[in-house]
Each structure stands twice: as C-alpha cells, then as structure tokens.
Design an enzyme around this catalytic site. Sequence first.
Site, PDB file in Angstrom:
ATOM      1  N   ARG A  85       0.821  -0.985  -0.036  1.00  0.00           N
ATOM      2  CA  ARG A  85       0.100   0.113  -0.138  1.00  0.00           C
ATOM      3  C   ARG A  85       1.075   1.355   0.068  1.00  0.00           C
ATOM      4  O   ARG A  85       1.794   1.315   0.942  1.00  0.00           O
ATOM      5  CB  ARG A  85      -0.847  -0.024   1.354  1.00  0.00           C
ATOM      6  CG  ARG A  85      -1.695   1.215   1.558  1.00  0.00           C
ATOM      7  CD  ARG A  85      -2.574   1.356   2.471  1.00  0.00           C
ATOM      8  NE  ARG A  85      -3.332   2.600   2.380  1.00  0.00           N
ATOM      9  CZ  ARG A  85      -3.254   3.405   3.489  1.00  0.00           C
ATOM     10  NH1 ARG A  85      -2.770   3.144   4.670  1.00  0.00           N
ATOM     11  NH2 ARG A  85      -3.646   4.501   3.391  1.00  0.00           N
ATOM     12  N   HIS A 129      -3.213  10.918   0.622  1.00  0.00           N
ATOM     13  CA  HIS A 129      -2.850  10.938   1.840  1.00  0.00           C
ATOM     14  C   HIS A 129      -2.172  12.071   2.439  1.00  0.00           C
ATOM     15  O   HIS A 129      -1.034  12.186   2.665  1.00  0.00           O
ATOM     16  CB  HIS A 129      -1.699   9.500   2.074  1.00  0.00           C
ATOM     17  CG  HIS A 129      -1.189   9.080   3.204  1.00  0.00           C
ATOM     18  ND1 HIS A 129      -1.449   7.791   3.707  1.00  0.00           N
ATOM     19  CD2 HIS A 129      -0.863   9.810   4.347  1.00  0.00           C
ATOM     20  CE1 HIS A 129      -1.065   7.603   4.864  1.00  0.00           C
ATOM     21  NE2 HIS A 129      -0.606   8.556   5.449  1.00  0.00           N
ATOM     22  N   GLU A 174      -7.571   8.224   6.185  1.00  0.00           N
ATOM     23  CA  GLU A 174      -7.724   8.903   7.632  1.00  0.00           C
ATOM     24  C   GLU A 174      -8.305  10.388   7.495  1.00  0.00           C
ATOM     25  O   GLU A 174      -7.801  11.169   7.753  1.00  0.00           O
ATOM     26  CB  GLU A 174      -6.404   8.898   8.527  1.00  0.00           C
ATOM     27  CG  GLU A 174      -5.677   7.586   8.563  1.00  0.00           C
ATOM     28  CD  GLU A 174      -4.885   7.722   9.765  1.00  0.00           C
ATOM     29  OE1 GLU A 174      -4.025   8.743   9.859  1.00  0.00           O
ATOM     30  OE2 GLU A 174      -4.417   6.602  10.207  1.00  0.00           O
ATOM     31  N   TYR A 306      -4.040   1.911  15.985  1.00  0.00           N
ATOM     32  CA  TYR A 306      -3.040   2.230  16.692  1.00  0.00           C
ATOM     33  C   TYR A 306      -3.303   1.917  17.985  1.00  0.00           C
ATOM     34  O   TYR A 306      -2.531   1.189  18.847  1.00  0.00           O
ATOM     35  CB  TYR A 306      -2.315   3.524  16.361  1.00  0.00           C
ATOM     36  CG  TYR A 306      -1.613   3.747  14.917  1.00  0.00           C
ATOM     37  CD1 TYR A 306      -0.572   3.204  14.783  1.00  0.00           C
ATOM     38  CD2 TYR A 306      -2.601   4.084  13.803  1.00  0.00           C
ATOM     39  CE1 TYR A 306       0.080   3.211  13.598  1.00  0.00           C
ATOM     40  CE2 TYR A 306      -1.881   4.241  12.678  1.00  0.00           C
ATOM     41  CZ  TYR A 306      -0.389   3.541  12.392  1.00  0.00           C
ATOM     42  OH  TYR A 306      -0.277   3.603  11.206  1.00  0.00           O
TER      43      TYR A 306
HETATM   44  O1  IFM Z   1       2.588   7.910   9.900  1.00  0.00           O
HETATM   45  C1  IFM Z   1       1.258   7.964  10.109  1.00  0.00           C
HETATM   46  C2  IFM Z   1       0.281   7.853   8.735  1.00  0.00           C
HETATM   47  O2  IFM Z   1       0.726   8.750   7.680  1.00  0.00           O
HETATM   48  C3  IFM Z   1      -1.096   7.919   8.993  1.00  0.00           C
HETATM   49  N1  IFM Z   1      -1.407   6.982  10.304  1.00  0.00           N
HETATM   50  C4  IFM Z   1      -0.763   6.815  11.345  1.00  0.00           C
HETATM   51  C5  IFM Z   1       0.865   6.901  10.882  1.00  0.00           C
HETATM   52  C6  IFM Z   1       1.606   7.039  12.151  1.00  0.00           C
HETATM   53  O3  IFM Z   1       1.332   8.199  12.854  1.00  0.00           O
END
Ligand code: IFM
Length: 455
Positions: A85, A129, A174, A306
């Site tokens: 990805r 992104h 996100e 996370y």
């Molecule tokens: O690095 C980031 C990523 O760009 C988006 N999700 C969380 C990751 C860690 O903070």
Amino acid sequence: MTTSSIDATRSPRLPAGFVWGASTAAYQIEGAAEADGKGASIWDTFVRRPGAVRDGHTGDIACDHHRRFEEDVALMRRLGLDAYRFSLSWPRVLPAGAGRVEPRGLDFYDRLVDSLLDAGIEPTPTLFHWDLPQALEDGGGWLNRETAHRFAEYATVVAERLGDRVTRWITLNEPFVHMSFGYGFGVHAPGHALMLDALPVAHHQLLGHGLATAALRAAVPNAQVLIANNCTPVRLRPDARRDEDAAAAHAYDVLHNRLFNDPILSGSYPDLSAYGMTDSSWGGVVREGDLATISAPLDGLGVNYYNPTWVTAPADPAAALPFDLAEPVEPYERTTFDWPVVPDGLTELLTGLQDRYGDRLPPVWITENGCSQPAGLHDRARIDYLAGHIAAIARAVDLGVDVRGYFTWSLLDNFEWAEGYHQRFGLVEVDFATGRRTPRDSFGWYRDLIASQRS
Ligand code: IFM
C-alpha cells in the site's frame, strides 16, 4: 530461521488467502519534492512554517524513494509481501491539482506498479494521503466543495493510466486525522485552527470519496474500492462518572469513528448536536444526493488502528469540545510516541464494527498498524507489538469478522509529519543522511510470519 525469540511460526493462522502487506505514503517517503515538474503540496508549504515541524525537518528528500524505489521493491520481495500500500502524490500527477497532467509524474507510478508486479506484489494505491496540491488549498482546500470534484477528476486520470494493472484502490487515508489535525487544530498541513468550523472538511472529503469511487468504477470495471479510516475503540477509566463520562465517550466515538463510517456504511450522519450541528444539512454543506454518492457500496473498509482512546467529561463545562482526552490507568507498554500498546483494542474495534454495521460491513482490511520504536536494529518491542496485534486480528476472525488483509505501518522509517524524522515506524531502518536501508529484526520476523502462514 527466526530472528527473534518470539517464534513467528507460532502466530495464529489467518484464513487461506489472507493478504500480507506493508504501507507507506508519498510525502513520507518519496522526497524529490520538485522533481519532474511536480507541483507544491500543502506539506511542502507547511514544513517551511517556523515551528510547524520538530527541528524544521522536511520531506524534501525523505527516504529518497523516488530514486530508490527499485531497492525498496527488492526489500518487499525479500519480505515476501503479497501487497504493498503506497499513496500517489496528487501534485506529482496534476501540479496545479487540476487541468494539466504531468506525464513524468504518472510515469513514476507506472514504473513502480510494473516493478511491484514483476516482484509478484499487488499494488494497492491510496489516492489521497494528505498532500493536497497547494493550488487547491489556495482555493479553500477541503473547505471548498469543489475540491471533491477535482479529486474525482484526479482519480480518473490515475485510473485510466494504471487501471489495466491495478485492481485494489483506496480513496482517502484517515479523513478524520486530516480534518482534525489539519483544519481543526492546525498541527498538520494546511495548518488551520478552525476547531468545529472544520467540520465541512469531513463532508467534502467523504463526497470526494464517493465521487472518486464512481470514477474508479467507471475507469476500471473490476476495481475493488476501499477507504482507509482511522478507527479507535473509545474507553472509559475505571473511575468514570457514569452519565457525564459515558456522554463524553459517545461524543468522541461520533466524531472520530461514526462521522466517517456511518455515512459510508449506513448512508446517514450520526447526530452531531454535541458539536452544535442541529441542522441535518449542516447549514447547506450537505446537499441532496450527497449521501447517496457517499454510501455507494464499497468492496472493503480499510481500518487503521494504533490504540484505543480514553475520554472523560470535559473538566471545563464551557470547553469547545464535549470531551477531554484522558490517559489509561493501566500500565500499558508505550511506544516512543508514548502511545499505549493495546492489542485487544483491535479485537474490540473489529467486533464493534461488526456489531454496529452487521451485514452492511464489507470485508475489513487492516490498512495500517505498527509502532514507533527507538532507532536500532534489535526491535524486540516492535515484534511483540506486531505479534500481539496479528493475534488480535485472528481472535476477531474467530469471532466472525471477515478480515482479508494486514498492511503494517511501515515498511521504512519515514517522515512522521509534525514529528519529522523523530518517530521510527519501519521494519527497515533508514539512515536519513545517506539513504542507506538496513532491515531490522522485525523485518526477519515478519518475513518468517508470512512464509509460515503460507506453508
Ligand atoms: O505516519 C502515520 C500515517 O501517515 C497515517 N497513520 C498514522 C501513521 C503513524 O502516525
């Protein structure tokens, strides 16, 4: 042979055909900020704002992946990845965000896709992104509804070029984080601190997702379309005061999770009255037909996990937000970002999505999961983290959740946004002075895990 005392071959087995991958994003790894006619993105601008990024770090060079991508694909081949990805830089393809296409930008992604396919790795691009073309930001960015239409046009340009070889697509990464950090608090690009006035950014991103989904399906008949949402189970502390804290937890869940999952999976927004939004059209932001566009069926829900989030009722009843973020009382292990390590939160999250959306939940893909750890090659804590979270996915699968794949964050140490190069998430250590890549112990562990899951 394993490189860790945690034996990868003893991890619980995921179903046959489960896809093992790794994730990255364009601005975090590519560098080549001005190469081949690339336009500026909001991150190219934001990193030059004094104090915006720790120690003034920028993504100008990052991992130099734009020049070294073949070396990176070779690392992926050594890992035995099924899929990779990555994201495309919108201003590399359309320097002004719309209009003129930069062929050299598309050529780069064309070469990357071919190189992946030669290595037997399925390309899984994300279209957005966070590196919006600066020219679109100058017109209001995601506060402007028009950006959703420009996003769909960009999706068409990319799909027409890569769609003969790329099947699995991710629209946005996100949108919650981009809205809240980028437009709500101003700690990410484009750096607006609008607090709740940032909410239209949620709708315009989601509209962009819906329009881009249609564009991808028009250009690529067999397209599999996903979105990658950051999701978190919301937890209360043991000392929670029943009604106030429960209301705060509900409000946080609405903002972080449901605002971005409900319209896609249920075709409606959750009640946003805790955020002062009592009108269902959000004062004219949400127009007739938008929710039908946004809720077009998807082939999968990407979940970036996370850690859980603990909340309490706000200490200040006059505060702008209806919750305070809190710390857990449990003594969890911590990453170098100080994020608690809570693998069972992922099982809770996945079963919670299944309970909430039932038959409307498409197959789930873990599109990001990983941890920052100190520099160095012996990253036992990262192996523990990965092993724990993969086991948590296996438990969710046993409990009936249809999870199809896992993309760890991240293949390489990279530019961690406002933290610059201070947080290291890679299976591969990167020396940012030289670009040298060195696989960590976790690289060997993940390679062994993938091999054993296939055997
Ligand atoms: O690095 C980031 C990523 O760009 C988006 N999700 C969380 C990751 C860690 O903070």
